[in-house]
Write a protein that holds these residues in place. Structure first.
Motif: not given
Length: 284
Positions: A1-11, A188-198
């Motif tokens: 799967m070729m990830l994109t800014p829209k599909t790069l998401k989740g845990n 752009m997909s932005v990933f933050v620290p897991g404990h601050l995700l909510a």
């Protein structure tokens, strides 16, 4: 799967490097760990973050870790990203070149770490990495302890210059930072620290997390991620409890001098889900 800014998401869960008492990587336990992470239903797995100790691996060890992850993830149908970062930009470039054949869904890289790269040098470095990646997208890992912590405008500059740069992992910010991130429309997909995700999801900035909470409980962190969509207020209440746990049980260990890799493995020991190994952490 070729990830994109829209599909790069989740845990996404990280590989915690299992090391034996003779300082050798236990590849058997590593393979078992990947199976456990895949079985937890995570959105993806990535290698060679801080908990993967990428800075300590020989190139032979690096190659073996990536080959095992790629094979196990393909069998499980699990998306995976290869952490190709290294304090040496030359080594990082060569790691990307060697791993293209493994067809990861993205490469994670860091900026050159010994000499602080100028704005132009950042673009030049990422452009060379993008060329070596042969169309596989890039994610920039820019933690708080990086030699240069990038701001929202820096991210926009790099995203504009490097189209294959689809995401970034960084520390979260305050209300002003969230407002600036929203105003720039980074694509752009932005990933933050897991404990601050909510909080990141509530602020309409975070697409997901390369999650330290998944170190504690892969299944629990995935359930929490789903809750953020179905019950955001409830997810924030869970975050408060997570932060209380970190403040009470993890921060004192960090202040006592334990490294981040040891703390991540300690989380796995507390969670009791996998034998990732860390005698120092288990003895705390």
């Amino acid at each position: 799967m070729m990830l994109t800014p829209k599909t790069l998401k989740g845990n996404w869960g990280t590989l915690l490097l299992p090391v034996n008492s003779d300082d050798r990587i236990d590849y058997g336990r590593l393979s078992e760990e990947i199976g456990q992470l895949a079985g937890a239903g995570l959105d993806g797995i990535y290698s060679n973050g801080t908990a993967g100790e990428f800075h300590n691996q020989t190139e032979t060890e690096f190659d073996m870790v990536q080959e095992i992850m790629a094979e196990r993830c393909r069998v499980a149908g699990m998306p995976f990203q290869i952490g190709a970062g290294h304090p040496s930009p030359v080594i990082s470039l060569n790691r990307v070149r060697r791993c293209v054949a493994l067809s990861p869904d993205a490469f994670q890289v860091i900026l050159p770490d010994w000499v602080v790269a100028s704005s132009e040098e950042q673009v030049d470095f990422l452009a060379r990495i993008a060329e070596a990646a042969g169309g596989i997208p890039l994610v920039l890992y820019n933690p708080p302890h990086a030699k240069q912590v990038l701001g929202p405008a820096d991210l926009l500059r790099l995203r504009t210059a490097i189209p294959s740069l689809i995401g970034v992992k960084l520390a979260s910010g305050d209300a002003r930072w969230f407002a600036e991130m929203r105003s720039l429309n980074l694509d752009m997909s932005v990933f933050v620290p897991g404990h601050l995700l909510a909080t990141g999801v509530r602020e309409r900035v975070a697409s997901g997390a390369y999650s330290n909470v998944a170190c504690l409980s892969p299944k629990g962190s995935q359930a929490w991620w789903r809750q953020m969509g179905a019950d955001p207020d409830g997810a924030l209440r869970v975050q408060e409890r997570i932060l209380q746990f970190f403040a009470t049980c993890i921060v004192p260990l960090k202040n006592a001098g334990y490294s981040n890799p040891a703390l991540d493995k300690f989380l796995a020991a507390v969670g009791g889900w996998g034998n990732v190994g860390n005698e120092a952490a288990l003895a705390v």
